[in-house]
Motif scaffolding. Structure first.
Motif, PDB file in Angstrom:
ATOM      1  N   ARG A   1      60.744  31.636  34.813  1.00 38.85           N
ATOM      2  CA  ARG A   1      59.440  30.992  34.655  1.00 38.85           C
ATOM      3  C   ARG A   1      58.864  30.691  36.040  1.00 38.85           C
ATOM      4  NH1 ARG A   1      58.029  27.372  29.633  1.00 38.85           N
ATOM      5  NH2 ARG A   1      56.090  28.312  30.338  1.00 38.85           N
ATOM      6  N   LYS A   2      57.544  30.773  36.139  1.00 39.19           N
ATOM      7  CA  LYS A   2      56.898  30.467  37.409  1.00 39.19           C
ATOM      8  C   LYS A   2      57.001  28.966  37.717  1.00 39.19           C
ATOM      9  CE  LYS A   2      53.639  34.311  37.429  1.00 39.19           C
ATOM     10  NZ  LYS A   2      52.234  34.735  37.608  1.00 39.19           N
ATOM     11  N   VAL A   3      56.825  28.616  38.981  1.00 42.80           N
ATOM     12  CA  VAL A   3      57.049  27.248  39.442  1.00 42.80           C
ATOM     13  C   VAL A   3      55.744  26.460  39.521  1.00 42.80           C
ATOM     14  CG1 VAL A   3      59.019  28.010  40.819  1.00 42.80           C
ATOM     15  CG2 VAL A   3      56.791  27.743  41.902  1.00 42.80           C
ATOM     16  N   ILE A   4      55.900  25.164  39.459  1.00 37.90           N
ATOM     17  CA  ILE A   4      54.814  24.223  39.769  1.00 37.90           C
ATOM     18  C   ILE A   4      55.125  23.636  41.139  1.00 37.90           C
ATOM     19  CG2 ILE A   4      53.776  22.006  39.153  1.00 37.90           C
ATOM     20  CD1 ILE A   4      54.262  22.764  36.212  1.00 37.90           C
ATOM     21  N   LEU A   5      54.133  23.658  42.018  1.00 40.06           N
ATOM     22  CA  LEU A   5      54.310  23.192  43.394  1.00 40.06           C
ATOM     23  C   LEU A   5      53.484  21.939  43.616  1.00 40.06           C
ATOM     24  CD1 LEU A   5      55.335  23.537  46.310  1.00 40.06           C
ATOM     25  CD2 LEU A   5      53.458  25.162  46.694  1.00 40.06           C
ATOM     26  N   LEU A   6      54.121  20.868  44.047  1.00 40.65           N
ATOM     27  CA  LEU A   6      53.463  19.585  44.321  1.00 40.65           C
ATOM     28  C   LEU A   6      53.621  19.254  45.794  1.00 40.65           C
ATOM     29  CD1 LEU A   6      54.905  17.606  41.256  1.00 40.65           C
ATOM     30  CD2 LEU A   6      52.765  18.927  41.347  1.00 40.65           C
ATOM     31  N   ILE A   7      52.508  19.080  46.505  1.00 45.52           N
ATOM     32  CA  ILE A   7      52.541  18.765  47.937  1.00 45.52           C
ATOM     33  C   ILE A   7      51.724  17.492  48.155  1.00 45.52           C
ATOM     34  CG2 ILE A   7      52.048  19.548  50.280  1.00 45.52           C
ATOM     35  CD1 ILE A   7      52.201  22.405  49.286  1.00 45.52           C
ATOM     36  N   ASP A   8      52.426  16.408  48.418  1.00 41.74           N
ATOM     37  CA  ASP A   8      51.793  15.097  48.608  1.00 41.74           C
ATOM     38  C   ASP A   8      51.503  14.863  50.094  1.00 41.74           C
ATOM     39  OD1 ASP A   8      50.797  12.650  47.742  1.00 41.74           O
ATOM     40  OD2 ASP A   8      52.732  11.642  47.904  1.00 41.74           O
ATOM     41  N   GLU A   9      50.353  14.238  50.360  1.00 36.72           N
ATOM     42  CA  GLU A   9      49.947  13.878  51.736  1.00 36.72           C
ATOM     43  C   GLU A   9      49.935  15.107  52.647  1.00 36.72           C
ATOM     44  OE1 GLU A   9      48.836  10.993  52.068  1.00 36.72           O
ATOM     45  OE2 GLU A   9      49.994   9.490  50.978  1.00 36.72           O
ATOM     46  N   TYR A  10      49.291  16.153  52.177  1.00 35.71           N
ATOM     47  CA  TYR A  10      49.331  17.420  52.924  1.00 35.71           C
ATOM     48  C   TYR A  10      48.671  17.327  54.293  1.00 35.71           C
ATOM     49  CZ  TYR A  10      44.430  18.810  52.808  1.00 35.71           C
ATOM     50  OH  TYR A  10      43.086  18.887  53.050  1.00 35.71           O
TER      51      TYR A  10
ATOM     52  N   ASP B   1      57.446  30.733  55.536  1.00 41.73           N
ATOM     53  CA  ASP B   1      57.521  31.373  54.218  1.00 41.73           C
ATOM     54  C   ASP B   1      58.413  30.609  53.244  1.00 41.73           C
ATOM     55  OD1 ASP B   1      56.544  33.474  52.663  1.00 41.73           O
ATOM     56  OD2 ASP B   1      58.369  34.664  52.932  1.00 41.73           O
ATOM     57  N   SER B   2      58.844  29.420  53.645  1.00 42.75           N
ATOM     58  CA  SER B   2      59.883  28.701  52.895  1.00 42.75           C
ATOM     59  C   SER B   2      59.478  28.377  51.459  1.00 42.75           C
ATOM     60  CB  SER B   2      60.262  27.412  53.631  1.00 42.75           C
ATOM     61  OG  SER B   2      59.102  26.610  53.848  1.00 42.75           O
ATOM     62  N   LEU B   3      58.284  27.856  51.244  1.00 43.60           N
ATOM     63  CA  LEU B   3      57.879  27.484  49.891  1.00 43.60           C
ATOM     64  C   LEU B   3      57.702  28.709  49.010  1.00 43.60           C
ATOM     65  CD1 LEU B   3      55.353  24.608  50.707  1.00 43.60           C
ATOM     66  CD2 LEU B   3      57.741  24.404  49.971  1.00 43.60           C
ATOM     67  N   ASN B   4      57.252  29.787  49.609  1.00 41.69           N
ATOM     68  CA  ASN B   4      57.138  31.050  48.871  1.00 41.69           C
ATOM     69  C   ASN B   4      58.521  31.564  48.468  1.00 41.69           C
ATOM     70  OD1 ASN B   4      56.410  33.523  47.846  1.00 41.69           O
ATOM     71  ND2 ASN B   4      55.146  34.123  49.572  1.00 41.69           N
ATOM     72  N   ILE B   5      59.461  31.542  49.428  1.00 37.52           N
ATOM     73  CA  ILE B   5      60.827  32.009  49.151  1.00 37.52           C
ATOM     74  C   ILE B   5      61.468  31.190  48.038  1.00 37.52           C
ATOM     75  CG2 ILE B   5      63.155  32.191  50.103  1.00 37.52           C
ATOM     76  CD1 ILE B   5      61.840  32.765  52.842  1.00 37.52           C
ATOM     77  N   LEU B   6      61.367  29.862  48.157  1.00 38.58           N
ATOM     78  CA  LEU B   6      61.990  28.998  47.149  1.00 38.58           C
ATOM     79  C   LEU B   6      61.355  29.220  45.774  1.00 38.58           C
ATOM     80  CD1 LEU B   6      64.060  26.802  46.611  1.00 38.58           C
ATOM     81  CD2 LEU B   6      62.351  25.089  47.252  1.00 38.58           C
ATOM     82  N   SER B   7      60.041  29.435  45.750  1.00 40.87           N
ATOM     83  CA  SER B   7      59.368  29.717  44.475  1.00 40.87           C
ATOM     84  C   SER B   7      59.924  30.978  43.831  1.00 40.87           C
ATOM     85  CB  SER B   7      57.859  29.891  44.701  1.00 40.87           C
ATOM     86  OG  SER B   7      57.274  28.722  45.235  1.00 40.87           O
ATOM     87  N   GLN B   8      60.093  32.021  44.625  1.00 40.94           N
ATOM     88  CA  GLN B   8      60.615  33.282  44.091  1.00 40.94           C
ATOM     89  C   GLN B   8      62.033  33.128  43.550  1.00 40.94           C
ATOM     90  OE1 GLN B   8      60.234  36.352  47.064  1.00 40.94           O
ATOM     91  NE2 GLN B   8      58.084  35.870  47.463  1.00 40.94           N
ATOM     92  N   LEU B   9      62.867  32.411  44.287  1.00 43.84           N
ATOM     93  CA  LEU B   9      64.254  32.241  43.862  1.00 43.84           C
ATOM     94  C   LEU B   9      64.339  31.448  42.555  1.00 43.84           C
ATOM     95  CD1 LEU B   9      65.920  31.447  47.321  1.00 43.84           C
ATOM     96  CD2 LEU B   9      65.864  33.642  46.106  1.00 43.84           C
ATOM     97  N   LEU B  10      63.527  30.390  42.442  1.00 45.27           N
ATOM     98  CA  LEU B  10      63.546  29.589  41.216  1.00 45.27           C
ATOM     99  C   LEU B  10      63.001  30.377  40.029  1.00 45.27           C
ATOM    100  CD1 LEU B  10      62.407  26.153  42.684  1.00 45.27           C
ATOM    101  CD2 LEU B  10      64.638  26.685  41.708  1.00 45.27           C
ATOM    102  N   THR B  11      61.998  31.191  40.277  1.00 46.41           N
ATOM    103  CA  THR B  11      61.447  32.013  39.204  1.00 46.41           C
ATOM    104  C   THR B  11      62.474  33.040  38.715  1.00 46.41           C
ATOM    105  OG1 THR B  11      59.177  31.731  39.989  1.00 46.41           O
ATOM    106  CG2 THR B  11      59.616  33.653  38.614  1.00 46.41           C
ATOM    107  N   GLN B  12      63.218  33.611  39.657  1.00 44.32           N
ATOM    108  CA  GLN B  12      64.273  34.552  39.267  1.00 44.32           C
ATOM    109  C   GLN B  12      65.337  33.870  38.420  1.00 44.32           C
ATOM    110  OE1 GLN B  12      64.181  36.630  43.589  1.00 44.32           O
ATOM    111  NE2 GLN B  12      65.951  37.212  42.359  1.00 44.32           N
ATOM    112  N   HIS B  13      65.689  32.656  38.802  1.00 47.81           N
ATOM    113  CA  HIS B  13      66.754  31.941  38.085  1.00 47.81           C
ATOM    114  C   HIS B  13      66.291  31.507  36.692  1.00 47.81           C
ATOM    115  CE1 HIS B  13      70.185  29.265  37.436  1.00 47.81           C
ATOM    116  NE2 HIS B  13      69.311  28.345  37.039  1.00 47.81           N
ATOM    117  N   TYR B  14      65.090  30.908  36.613  1.00 46.99           N
ATOM    118  CA  TYR B  14      64.636  30.338  35.345  1.00 46.99           C
ATOM    119  C   TYR B  14      63.853  31.332  34.481  1.00 46.99           C
ATOM    120  CZ  TYR B  14      65.842  25.561  36.770  1.00 46.99           C
ATOM    121  OH  TYR B  14      66.506  24.432  37.133  1.00 46.99           O
TER     122      TYR B  14
END
Length: 574
Positions: free
Chosen positions: A185-194, A170-183
């Protein structure tokens, strides 16, 4: 030429540079792909997957997206670049979003635990960029504890403050929520070489476990994440068949056959012209085109950037440098080897057609994984197409999966050529009795056996016809095949293209009982094998190829002229 390229000072060539900021700070040459940003925003997709072969600029484009959208970015990074001309777009989007950017290319290990720990490290390091969350007035203590678990990847730590398996998923989801709370604004997620962790897991034997982990991680990040503005993923293969993206109905997939975005990965012809002009290398355009162009992305012909940049770097140091294999040497070539190992006669004929500059028609699935290669030999063609060993285009308007395929350029042609030679050598050497009988016919002067068995070997192998071989290399394929057979005799002294007399013979041999053999090969371009054999024997005499063997005390010398035409051969002796 962009403004970024202007000026008298020569910019450095960006060999292996994937960090967009370095192009600005270290003054590297940049082929402007920034309109990718505008295209991405105009053709909106909540989750966007781009599949391209390796070394075509995926990671650099992801770094560019991060630098453009991330809060606190330096606008000067884009000065003079094409995207900066759209001032309204830049005003609305540049520097306005929290961005989570990770690359999974390092997620590897001998077992699942090692690989999952590597994934923890990747996500932990990405999370550490946001340590200010620990002081954020928008987060409560429970939120800050959740963040601490993301940055603490040491399994020896207090379990309540470490990244558990559940937290990892759930790590990327958790980090997205925390950043959205702080800023706010919703986050942009970039995942290279998935897909790299899946490829590595397949090779190491823990594929199913890794599929489950990646499925849950991406599902939480992309499907049930209310804090997501949009996401971009890159990889070589589309892995939907493994249900990696189960239930993700907002996924837009852009493969190499799609026309949209086709000019933003790899170098277009205009990119190469501009770069060569900038460095004064335009006279080399022809050889660069022959060796590194030929890929077909959507409706655009594309060069491999890695090849062009590396070759230009060598040309600047030594203008006479011949072209080399750069892309083909950056990783293993197990896919081609697997194709050759499993090849039936039909497949051999198809590889031969490709090597001779032809095309083959195949049904291509762009949703295969490496595991699917084991299901059917036909699946190998799909993976070779997706990973850049072959290129092609749709040929059936009624069926989008039917493609005409071909080898894109000289670099990949040479790769196939060398692998076919190695494969043939391994196959023939496994039949010791047969190869010993073939070799024994040479000192015995048994022309009939040599010709018959060589003809059999030609039928079993994959030949390279005259039309597909570059100047001064017309006999090279047959020379390599015959040399490989003769070198199986460990007690023979076998020399290839060595100076023996007044010139260079193709092959010279000396046996322990002092029997010497001179072999000259010819390719009969007109099909006249007898004439070519005669020319070979005349050349042996005129160039005095036997003199070296005579000086070494050889008591008997046999001279052979051998001619080839596709899969036919003739042997004469003097």
């Amino acid at each position: 030429m962009t403004e970024r390229s202007a000026g008298k000072v020569r910019k450095k060539l960006p060999i292996g540079i994937e960090n967009f900021e370095e192009f600005f700070s270290e003054d590297f040459y940049y082929a402007d792909k920034t309109l990718f940003i505008k295209e991405l925003l105009q053709n909106w997709g909540k989750v966007n997957l781009f599949t391209r072969p390796r070394r075509f600029g995926k990671s650099l484009n992801m770094s560019m997206l991060k630098c453009f959208f991330e809060t606190g970015t330096n606008p000067a990074l884009f000065d003079g670049l094409k995207i900066a001309q759209d001032k309204e777009l830049c005003e609305k989007y540049m520097g306005k979003f929290p961005v989570i950017s990770i690359s999974l290319k390092s997620v590897d290990g001998l077992n699942f635990k090692a690989a999952s720990d590597a994934l923890r490290t990747v996500i932990g390091n990405a999370s550490k960029r946001f340590r200010f969350l620990l002081e954020s007035p928008s987060l409560n203590e429970k939120d800050k504890t959740s963040y601490e678990r993301l940055i603490n990847v040491d399994s020896r730590s207090d379990a309540s403050y470490a990244m558990s398996d559940a937290t990892l998923i759930d790590s990327l989801n958790i980090l997205s929520q925390l950043l959205t709370q702080h800023y706010g604004r919703k986050v942009i997620l970039l995942i290279d070489e998935y897909d790299v962790p899946l490829d590595k897991a397949f090779l190491a034997g823990y594929y199913d476990e890794m599929v489950s982990l990646v499925r849950n991680l991406l599902g939480n990040a992309l499907k049930t994440n209310d804090s997501l503005y949009f996401a971009v993923l890159t990889g070589c293969l589309r892995v939907s068949k493994e249900s990696i993206f189960t239930g993700l109905n907002n996924l837009k997939v852009h493969t190499i056959s799609d026309a949209r975005y086709d000019e933003f990965f790899g170098f277009t012809n205009a990119d190469v012209d501009e770069m060569l002009a900038f460095y004064g290398l335009s006279p080399h355009k022809g050889v660069i085109r022959d060796w590194y162009d030929g890929y077909r992305f959507g409706d655009t012909d594309v060069y491999c950037p890695w090849d062009v940049i590396n070759y230009c770097d060598e040309l600047l140091a030594a203008p006479s440098t011949p072209p080399k294999n750069y892309w083909a040497n950056t990783s293993g070539n197990s896919l081609v080897c697997r194709l050759l190992e499993r090849a039936d006669q039909t497949t051999k004929d198809e590889v031969e057609e490709l090597l001779n500059g032809g095309k083959i028609t195949k049904r291509i699935s762009q949703e295969l994984t490496y595991r699917d290669i084991e299901d059917s030999l036909e699946n190998v063609w799909s993976v070779l197409y997706a990973t850049g060993y072959l290129t092609g285009r749709h040929v059936d308007q009624a069926d989008a999966d039917i493609f005409s395929l071909w080898i894109p350029n000289g670099e990949i042609h040479k790769l196939f050529y060398e692998l076919v030679k190695d494969w043939f050598r391994e196959v023939t050497h496994s039949d010791t009795e047969r190869i010993n009988r073939f070799c024994a016919a040479f000192p015995a002067g048994d022309v009939a056996t040599i010709q018959e068995m060589l003809g059999d070997y030609l039928w079993d192998s994959i030949s390279v016809r005259d039309t597909a071989v570059r100047r001064n290399m017309k006999e090279n394929f047959y020379h390599g095949m015959l040399l490989g057979l003769l070198q199986s005799q460990g007690r023979w002294l076998v020399k290839s293209n060595r100076e023996t007399g007044e010139g260079y013979s193709d092959i010279s041999i000396q046996t322990p009982d002092r029997i010497g053999m001179i072999i000259e090969l010819k390719y009969a371009a007109d099909g006249n094998l007898e004439k070519a054999c005669d020319e070979a024997l005349v050349q042996i005499e005129e160039k005095k190829y036997a003199e070296g063997l005579k000086r070494r005390g050889t008591k008997k010398i046999i001279k052979y002229g051998i001619a080839f035409y596709e899969k036919e051969c003739m042997v004469v002796m003097a």
